[in-house]
Design a protein around this motif. Structure first.
Motif, mmCIF file in Angstrom:
data_model
loop_
_atom_site.group_PDB
_atom_site.id
_atom_site.type_symbol
_atom_site.label_atom_id
_atom_site.label_comp_id
_atom_site.label_asym_id
_atom_site.label_seq_id
_atom_site.Cartn_x
_atom_site.Cartn_y
_atom_site.Cartn_z
ATOM 1 N N PHE A 1 -1.378 5.934 -8.174
ATOM 2 C CA PHE A 1 -0.320 5.439 -7.296
ATOM 3 C C PHE A 1 -0.249 3.918 -7.306
ATOM 4 O O PHE A 1 0.810 3.347 -7.047
ATOM 5 C CB PHE A 1 -0.480 5.998 -5.880
ATOM 6 N N ALA A 2 -1.353 3.269 -7.619
ATOM 7 C CA ALA A 2 -1.286 1.815 -7.760
ATOM 8 C C ALA A 2 -0.382 1.459 -8.941
ATOM 9 O O ALA A 2 0.411 0.512 -8.881
ATOM 10 C CB ALA A 2 -2.679 1.238 -7.973
ATOM 11 N N LEU A 3 -0.466 2.252 -10.015
ATOM 12 C CA LEU A 3 0.422 2.025 -11.158
ATOM 13 C C LEU A 3 1.882 2.214 -10.757
ATOM 14 O O LEU A 3 2.748 1.399 -11.083
ATOM 15 C CB LEU A 3 0.098 3.029 -12.266
ATOM 16 N N LEU A 4 2.132 3.307 -10.029
ATOM 17 C CA LEU A 4 3.498 3.554 -9.570
ATOM 18 C C LEU A 4 3.967 2.392 -8.696
ATOM 19 O O LEU A 4 5.092 1.903 -8.831
ATOM 20 C CB LEU A 4 3.542 4.862 -8.792
ATOM 21 N N GLY A 5 3.080 1.945 -7.819
ATOM 22 C CA GLY A 5 3.420 0.828 -6.943
ATOM 23 C C GLY A 5 3.706 -0.442 -7.730
ATOM 24 O O GLY A 5 4.629 -1.192 -7.403
#
Lengths: 384, 345, 340
Positions: free
Chosen positions: C41-45
């Motif tokens: 989710f950090a990547l998505l963020g």
């Protein structure tokens, strides 16, 4: 001249004939189309009512009030709770009608107050904050409301399924019968047609202008026999149309309406002119909430099922409608709502129900690409 | 000498409102040319028409002899054709993807067995042919027409946008300062340099050697410009934290960063105190000495009379006078419309 | 990184993640498993941060690109299809497909202003879910594509049920993505994005063509989101059903960016730790703890902490906006090394 008159007579005759004498399948299909338009319009009116709530708030404080759809969910749950608490499932006849009115009034009052308090508690402290801050608060608020609806569904009442399976959809009792209104009316039209046919002028081309209008009207009515215009459709129309008229009157003609338009134009200038901006915004939330409350009850009565997620889907449609019509414009919201309702119904019938959401959004995207401010939205210009 | 800027019978209409009517003047290279007039005379609107923010309702603006706009050429052809081809393929695929997938992939692939690419792909042709014109070529045709048409219409609409005008060599400042507030002073100047810099997306993403070379050069030049306007020591600060007068100077540095040949200053002295105003007058002279022609909107008569070579006076959107400062000073129409004797001092 | 010696929060956090990876097993924390979700989710963020944080375009359909990535990766690798690429080629394909999808969505719509663009992205998110659901001949409809083969890494071999290697793989890719975002932010490309965010008209008067600039931002964001989607699918060896990539996920990404601080890479890392940490680590642990003690009755809707998730998210968002609208770790100046 005579030839033209003849043509003019024959054309409606041909139309009427075509309408009456289609092969069975096509007839069925066109009957379905008419039905879809009716259902679509009814659904579209509910959508439009919710869309007005979006567009009013957007017009005044430029906030996409994400929580609005979920507010409607709460309105429906409140109505269902009323039904359960007062035992309304058993009411019939005049009592049933009174019950519907009670539900409408109760949910409207509940949603109006709730919406007003949301504004008071969540949005008002952020008046001077950037738009995005406000929007994120609205998203947060929407999450909270969804969660509240989920909890509400777990209430240990008979109507909520006794408190187990909180997330499951709830049945809303059919307090308005789903009986069709048209067939009864139809019989009198049959005798009217017989009467017309027996009159000598019916087959005389020289008085075509006397007969073509009734001909087309009759042909349409023949078609409409296949339609299913039910009591709940009537309810939807009888609730939404007066509300829209009243709202237009309010915005056009009253002091509050004038103040709203002023605040929408320029809040600072409006407050300098002695308008209490916070009160006006509060009023917009109050009115928008009340409309949402009405919409939630007629939605529940029309569809007979509610769930804690219904606000997401309906809210999305309403929001799309508001944007399609041009967000900030009230006639735009109504036009957008009706268009979306009809488009959904037609897509359900002619494409496939599973593609309907895609069709709606594709229409939206296509419209925006060619009309970037929506159908009736004001064109904006950068100030330099 | 050929004029650098020719405003030729420009009319700006907004609905029923006429902001400029038949305004004409010409600016020679190396001049400081001022446009003055009471509030609401249509000066800023004229600036916006010159810089491509608005399109003139009538008349034209010529820069170095020609109207600035994107040229009809191979780039346009490539763009329209490219969009047409892509949307043709996309629409045809959108209609046929399921049958193609079934014929090419599903029919030719058995679980765990090798996949013969050539044979599989050759199954695509018959499917498309069988689908026939209505399902294969019609969507493609419609897609091509809509896509190519939209690309062309958008190009046409965006032929003379502010960025096109700026890249041609006209830079501007804004009356109500429009700096990039959250960016540092240095970054603001670097943004002004955008069109003069070359590194592309991949070079920046991967930090290829060209990135470092250009970063070095651009930063040196930005610091030189900041030194020129006297903001060198404020380079790392956020632009919104600068005092008002310095923000105006930063706007000038940012506009100069693109090495324009014509600089448009929209009320640069607004909100400045007398000392700052005097300094600004000096700065405008220095800008001219750098070989940049200046077109100026200003209210401060001291600034206007002090630096301008020629002046154009607007009132209610129309030109009422044009000439040297001395001529304007003595023009009765101007005095009546705007100046007032005591202000001339 | 001319600015320098001062250690930015990003590197501290990533260092912390490395430390956690090293110490998790000796200390028996059991955090590496749920932390993989945080990393994805950090990547998505990060992707959303490029679009919303840097360029200022409100994007409400990031989950769609995650879905596109997941499906591209799955179709590329799963052995029910003939392509059967390895992990890395499939990852490259995923990123490229994501970027192209972002480009195709952006091309006709990026001329729209703020809220209209937001609703278009929202609509795109819905359409992509429908497409994935309805084109079942290709996407297997609601059952999703599975099983996906595990990644094979040189020197490590096949990644199996052990969490450690996965964690390092995800962390490595996240570090790469962070570096890519920082490189872009501190370059001509990123400055154009920031300028468009701050003032589109002024940016355009500075010679930046806003629409191409936005298009690059859109494509970059979409590529990162697609990468997140590919990793997610690879982690669960399945795309899952299309409904997994719904509006809630897009909003979760938005929350990550906003809670962390708009336009701040450090913020994205903190935000995903906070949001996903609460949702995937704290709440389940609390639930297990409460149930083990018999405190709550799981049949009651109030009894399961998971049912409180959105309430908690919502309240966090509202309180954040009231108390600290700039986020936990707001973007800092000095991107171009003004500090020297």
């Amino acid at each position: 001249m005579h030839a033209i008159a003849h043509l003019a007579t024959l054309t409606p005759l041909a139309v009427a004939a075509a309408l009456q004498a289609e092969p069975a399948t096509a007839e069925a299909a066109s009957g379905v189309l008419g039905q879809q338009i009716v259902t679509g319009l009814s659904n579209g009116m509910i959508i439009a009512l919710i869309a007005i709530g979006y567009t009013m708030v957007y017009g005044i404080i430029e906030l996409i009030n994400f929580a609005h759809g979920d507010l409607c969910t709460l309105g429906a749950f409140f109505a269902l709770m009323l039904v359960g608490a007062l035992g309304m499932e058993a009411w019939s006849g005049v009592a049933g009608m009174a019950g519907v009115v009670l539900l409408l009034a109760g949910a409207a009052a509940f949603c109006a107050l709730f919406n007003w308090s949301i504004d008071r508690v969540v949005y008002r402290p952020l008046r001077s904050a950037p738009k995005l801050t406000l929007l994120v608060s609205a998203i947060g608020c929407s999450f909270v409301l969804v969660n509240l609806a989920l909890f509400w569904g777990g209430l240990p009442m008979e109507v909520f399924g006794g408190g187990v399976a909180a997330a499951a959809p709830k049945d809303f009792p059919a307090m308005v019968p789903d009986s069709s209104l048209l067939p009864d009316a139809w019989d009198s039209w049959v005798s009217a047609e017989a009467f017309l046919r027996s009159s000598p002028s019916w087959n005389d081309p020289s008085v075509w202008w006397l007969t073509w209008a009734p001909r087309v009207a009759l042909a349409v009515l023949v078609k409409s026999r296949e339609l299913n215009f039910t009591t709940s459709d009537l309810l939807v129309w009888c609730v939404t149309l007066p509300l829209m008229v009243a709202l237009t009157g309010l915005v056009r003609c009253t002091r509050l309406g004038k103040a709203m338009r002023a605040v929408a134009q320029n809040p600072t200038a409006a407050s300098l002119m002695g308008i209490d901006v916070d009160r006006v915004i509060g009023a917009a939330f109050l009115i928008g909430g009340a409309l949402g409350g009405f919409a939630s009850v007629i939605y529940a009565l029309y569809n007979n099922t509610i769930s804690f997620q219904m606000g997401y889907r309906t809210g999305m449609d309403a929001f799309t409608a508001a944007v399609l019509g041009g967000i900030g414009s009230m006639p735009g919201a109504v036009v957008g709502g009706l268009l979306i309702g009809v488009a959904r119904a037609i897509s359900d019938g002619y494409i496939e129900a599973r593609w309907t959401n895609s069709v709606v959004f594709a229409i939206l995207i296509a419209t925006l690409v060619f009309r970037p401010s929506g159908l009736l939205g004001a064109k904006l210009r950068d100030k330099v | 000498m050929a004029p650098i800027l020719e405003v030729d019978r420009v009319t700006m209409r907004f609905g029923g409102l006429v902001a400029n009517e038949d305004v004409s003047f010409r600016v020679e290279p190396g001049q400081v040319y001022a446009v003055i007039g009471p509030n609401g005379a249509g000066k800023t609107t004229l600036f916006n028409a010159i810089t491509g923010v608005y399109q003139p309702s009538a008349g034209e603006v010529r820069f170095e002899g020609s109207v600035i706009r994107k040229r009809v050429g191979p780039r346009l052809a490539l763009r329209v054709l490219g969009t047409a081809v892509v949307s043709a393929i996309a629409s045809s695929l959108a209609v046929n993807i399921l049958s193609l997938w079934k014929a090419v992939v599903v029919a030719n692939y058995a679980y765990g067995e090798p996949f013969a690419w050539g044979k599989a792909l050759s199954c695509a042709g018959p499917v498309l042919r069988e689908a026939g014109a209505a399902w294969t070529w019609l969507p493609a045709l419609i897609g091509a027409l809509v896509g190519g048409g939209a690309a062309f219409v958008l190009w046409l609409r965006r032929r003379r946008t502010p960025d096109v005008v700026q890249r041609a060599g006209i830079a501007r400042t804004f009356q109500n300062i429009r700096l990039f507030g959250e960016l540092s002073v240095l970054e603001n100047v670097l943004v002004g340099m955008h069109a003069r810099l070359r590194t592309g997306f991949l070079e920046n993403l991967l930090r290829l050697p060209s990135f470092f070379g250009e970063r070095h050069r651009s930063r040196d030049r930005a610091m030189e410009l900041l030194r020129f306007v006297g903001l060198e020591s404020r380079a790392p600060d956020a632009a919104r934290n600068l005092p008002y007068g310095l923000q105006r100077r930063l706007e000038i540095a940012r506009a100069l960063a693109s090495s324009p040949r014509l600089l448009l200053l929209d009320e640069p002295a607004a909100g400045m105190n007398p000392t700052e105003t005097v300094a600004l007058t000096g700065l405008i002279r220095q800008i001219r000495e750098r070989g940049v022609t200046v077109l100026l909107i200003e209210h401060h008569m001291r600034v206007v009379m002090g630096v301008s070579d020629r002046i154009c006076v607007l009132n209610f959107g129309k030109r009422i006078a044009e000439g040297t400062p001395e001529q304007i000073r003595s023009d009765p129409a101007c005095i009546e419309a705007y100046l007032g004797k005591e202000e001339l001092g | 990184m001319i600015r320098g010696r001062s250690l930015s929060p990003s590197w501290i956090l990533l260092g912390g993640a490395v430390l956690l990876g090293l110490l998790d097993r000796p200390l028996g924390l059991g955090l590496v498993d749920p932390m993989r979700g945080v990393l994805v989710f950090a990547l998505l963020g990060l992707g959303l941060n490029v679009v919303t944080g840097f360029t200022g375009l409100l994007h409400l359909g990031m989950a769609a690109f995650m879905a596109i990535g997941a499906y591209a990766f799955a179709i590329g690798t799963c052995d029910i299809y003939p392509f059967q690429l390895g992990f890395w080629p499939a990852m490259v394909l995923t990123v490229v497909v994501g970027a192209v999808a972002g480009f195709l969505l952006g091309a006709p719509t990026l001329g729209l202003r703020g809220d209209y663009l937001a609703i278009v992205t929202l609509g795109f998110g819905e359409i992509v879910q429908d497409v994935m659901k309805n084109m079942d001949a290709i996407t297997k409809g609601t059952q999703g594509i599975n099983p996906l083969p595990p990644p094979v890494l040189p020197g490590v071999g096949e990644l199996g049920s052990e969490e450690g290697p996965w964690y390092w793989l995800f962390l490595g890719l996240l570090v790469l993505a962070v570096m890519a975002c920082r490189n872009l932010e501190r370059s001509r490309t990123g400055r154009a994005w920031l300028a468009v965010r701050e003032d589109e008209l002024a940016a355009s008067c500075m010679g930046i063509a806003p629409i191409p600039a936005k298009m690059y931002a859109f494509a970059t964001g979409a590529a990162l989101a697609a990468m997140a989607g590919g990793l997610w699918a690879s982690l669960y060896a399945s795309t899952g059903e299309p409904g997994n990539y719904d509006f809630q996920v897009s909003i979760l990404a938005l929350c990550i960016v906003i809670v962390g601080g708009m336009g701040s890479i450090d913020g994205v890392l903190v935000g995903s730790l906070a949001m996903i940490g609460v949702a995937n680590i704290a709440l389940p642990k609390l639930a297990a703890w409460l149930q083990a003690r018999g405190v709550v009755d799981p049949s009651n809707v109030l009894g399961s902490p998971n049912n409180w998730k959105y309430l908690v998210f919502g309240v966090v968002l509202m309180v954040m906006m009231r108390v600290r609208p700039e986020g936990l770790l707001p973007a800092r100046l000095g991107r171009v090394g003004g500090g020297r």
